[in-house]
Design a protein around this motif. Structure first.
Motif, PDB file in Angstrom:
ATOM      1  N   THR A   1       5.038   6.850  -0.931  1.00 45.97           N
ATOM      2  CA  THR A   1       4.163   6.802   0.379  1.00 45.97           C
ATOM      3  C   THR A   1       4.273   5.558   1.112  1.00 45.97           C
ATOM      4  OG1 THR A   1       2.580   8.015  -1.156  1.00 45.97           O
ATOM      5  CG2 THR A   1       1.640   6.823   0.705  1.00 45.97           C
ATOM      6  N   ASN A  11      -6.694  15.804  13.344  1.00 47.62           N
ATOM      7  CA  ASN A  11      -6.624  14.844  12.246  1.00 47.62           C
ATOM      8  C   ASN A  11      -5.322  14.261  11.925  1.00 47.62           C
ATOM      9  OD1 ASN A  11      -6.327  13.961   9.526  1.00 47.62           O
ATOM     10  ND2 ASN A  11      -7.975  14.830   8.823  1.00 47.62           N
ATOM     11  N   VAL A  56      -4.077  12.755   9.726  1.00 53.81           N
ATOM     12  CA  VAL A  56      -3.280  12.688   8.281  1.00 53.81           C
ATOM     13  C   VAL A  56      -2.727  14.292   7.954  1.00 53.81           C
ATOM     14  CG1 VAL A  56      -3.914  12.736   5.880  1.00 53.81           C
ATOM     15  CG2 VAL A  56      -4.632  11.035   7.013  1.00 53.81           C
ATOM     16  N   ARG A  67       5.154  11.008   1.539  1.00 52.73           N
ATOM     17  CA  ARG A  67       4.045  10.953   2.493  1.00 52.73           C
ATOM     18  C   ARG A  67       4.227   9.890   3.326  1.00 52.73           C
ATOM     19  NH1 ARG A  67      -1.765  11.235  -0.186  1.00 52.73           N
ATOM     20  NH2 ARG A  67      -1.107   9.608  -1.390  1.00 52.73           N
ATOM     21  N   LEU A 109       1.289   7.881   5.909  1.00 50.88           N
ATOM     22  CA  LEU A 109       0.011   7.616   6.034  1.00 50.88           C
ATOM     23  C   LEU A 109      -0.186   6.658   7.353  1.00 50.88           C
ATOM     24  CD1 LEU A 109      -1.260   8.047   2.497  1.00 50.88           C
ATOM     25  CD2 LEU A 109      -1.719   9.915   4.450  1.00 50.88           C
ATOM     26  N   THR A 116      -7.191   5.580  10.825  1.00 51.51           N
ATOM     27  CA  THR A 116      -6.935   6.410  11.354  1.00 51.51           C
ATOM     28  C   THR A 116      -7.289   6.346  13.099  1.00 51.51           C
ATOM     29  OG1 THR A 116      -9.241   7.120  10.498  1.00 51.51           O
ATOM     30  CG2 THR A 116      -7.177   8.086   9.572  1.00 51.51           C
ATOM     31  N   CYS A 168      -7.753   4.080   6.355  1.00 54.61           N
ATOM     32  CA  CYS A 168      -7.351   5.514   5.913  1.00 54.61           C
ATOM     33  C   CYS A 168      -7.663   5.731   4.564  1.00 54.61           C
ATOM     34  CB  CYS A 168      -6.034   5.776   6.371  1.00 54.61           C
ATOM     35  SG  CYS A 168      -5.394   7.368   5.957  1.00 54.61           S
ATOM     36  N   PRO A 169      -8.548   6.703   4.256  1.00 54.88           N
ATOM     37  CA  PRO A 169      -8.841   6.607   2.726  1.00 54.88           C
ATOM     38  C   PRO A 169      -7.675   7.082   1.908  1.00 54.88           C
ATOM     39  CG  PRO A 169     -10.690   7.790   4.213  1.00 54.88           C
ATOM     40  CD  PRO A 169      -9.391   7.400   5.085  1.00 54.88           C
ATOM     41  N   GLU A 170      -7.064   7.910   2.272  1.00 53.70           N
ATOM     42  CA  GLU A 170      -5.797   8.369   1.733  1.00 53.70           C
ATOM     43  C   GLU A 170      -4.623   7.157   1.256  1.00 53.70           C
ATOM     44  OE1 GLU A 170      -7.337  12.162   3.851  1.00 53.70           O
ATOM     45  OE2 GLU A 170      -6.932  10.020   4.345  1.00 53.70           O
ATOM     46  N   ALA A 219      -6.287   5.246  -1.203  1.00 50.07           N
ATOM     47  CA  ALA A 219      -6.163   5.804  -2.673  1.00 50.07           C
ATOM     48  C   ALA A 219      -4.702   5.686  -3.104  1.00 50.07           C
ATOM     49  CB  ALA A 219      -6.729   7.288  -2.262  1.00 50.07           C
ATOM     50  N   ALA A 220      -3.650   5.581  -2.150  1.00 55.05           N
ATOM     51  CA  ALA A 220      -2.323   5.682  -2.603  1.00 55.05           C
ATOM     52  C   ALA A 220      -1.941   4.242  -3.284  1.00 55.05           C
ATOM     53  CB  ALA A 220      -1.576   5.995  -1.579  1.00 55.05           C
TER      54      ALA A 220
END
Length: 314
Positions: free
Chosen positions: A27, A100, A102, A117, A119, A123, A176-178, A181-182
């Motif tokens: 990522t 969006n 993402v 990914r 990211l 955002t 960015c929440p993703e 989390a990554a």
């Protein structure tokens, strides 16, 4: 192995090219403060995330040769499209249509056959502000410079940087929440190489991303640049890069620091600076043939593999 690389531009491209040799679960978390060139124009005209560094990360992880070449193609001439990369326009269109970033990056990744990914670290677009000395007759006078291009090319000495939301001037920075989390779920997290003040350090200034990096159970690795960057880090020794990292994120602890052996004039000083961060130093030959400012992906991948193995063994 779940690997996360934080950065932007050519430095992040080098890291991703190395990581994909070690694992398919990669990522990229990319800076979004660029305000120059094609990215800057699209950002100002459309109010979108600057797409250039995101595009470079996508092509680094792409699974084919044809589409990455198209994405990297820049229009010539003197018209409205002059200087724009095809991939920047595609990403801008996807973000506008899907609403969006993402989701737009996921669709672009599907088109390019990306393994992994890409990211954004936020955002919404961000602005970099720097305290710089050496621009006045009194060398201790501090001036504030705003904008990624201005910071990267200043003839002065960058002392410290800050981030601001380009959408809400005094509002909090939103990660960015993703991406958060990554980082929290990663086995390995990499910082650098790249433009130290404008591509590497910004990730540490977004509170949620900073906390995720500090609290993550991942093996944390810093990859140093091969040469100082004119303007941004001119005159910096390898150990000064680590000192600046520590100044901007004093809670951060690192497990390993990787540097090119021929780029380190005083290994003992760099080793001591690494120990301040809690890290072991690994010196390897990781440059590509030709220019000494390019990392060799295969050599960097092998150095990363050994560094990670050493940390886990310890």
């Amino acid at each position: 192995m779940r690997a996360v690389a934080l950065g932007g531009g050519r430095g992040l491209h080098a890291t991703l090219s190395a990581l994909r040799r070690l694992t398919a679960d990669v990522t990229a978390v990319v800076t979004v403060a660029d305000d120059g060139g094609s990215s800057g124009r699209l950002r100002r005209e459309l109010g979108l995330l600057p797409p250039g560094d995101l595009r470079k990360a996508l092509t680094a992880l792409a699974g084919s040769d044809e589409w990455p070449t198209v994405f990297e193609h820049r229009f010539g001439g003197t018209g409205a499209l002059a200087g724009h990369a095809v991939g920047n326009l595609v990403l801008a269109g996807l973000i506008e249509v899907l609403g969006n970033p993402v989701a737009a990056l996921a669709e672009a990744a599907r088109l390019l056959g990306v393994t992994g990914r890409v990211l954004p670290m936020s955002t919404e677009p961000l602005d970099i502000e720097a305290d710089v000395t050496g621009l006045e007759e009194d060398p201790t006078t501090v001036r504030r410079i705003r904008g990624q291009v201005a910071v990267a090319t200043t003839p002065g000495r960058v002392r410290r940087i800050r981030l601001h939301s380009a959408v809400r001037r005094d509002g909090p920075l939103v990660a960015c929440p993703e991406a958060v989390a990554a980082v929290r779920g990663a086995d390995v997290v990499l910082l650098g190489p790249g433009s130290w003040f404008t591509s590497v350090l910004p990730h540490l200034l977004v509170p949620e991303l900073h906390d995720a990096l500090v609290q993550s159970a991942a093996t944390r690795v810093v990859v140093l640049n091969l040469v100082p960057q004119p303007g941004e880090t001119a005159g910096f020794s390898p150990e000064r890069h680590l000192d600046v990292l520590c100044e901007h994120a004093p809670r951060l602890r690192v497990d390993a620091v990787i540097a090119d052996a021929d780029s380190v004039p005083t290994p003992d000083r760099l080793r001591q600076a690494a120990r301040v961060l809690g890290a072991d130093l690994r010196l390897d030959d990781i440059t590509a043939g030709g220019p000494r400012d390019r990392h060799d992906p295969a050599a960097l991948a092998e150095s990363l593999r050994r560094a990670i193995g050493s940390v886990r063994g310890r």
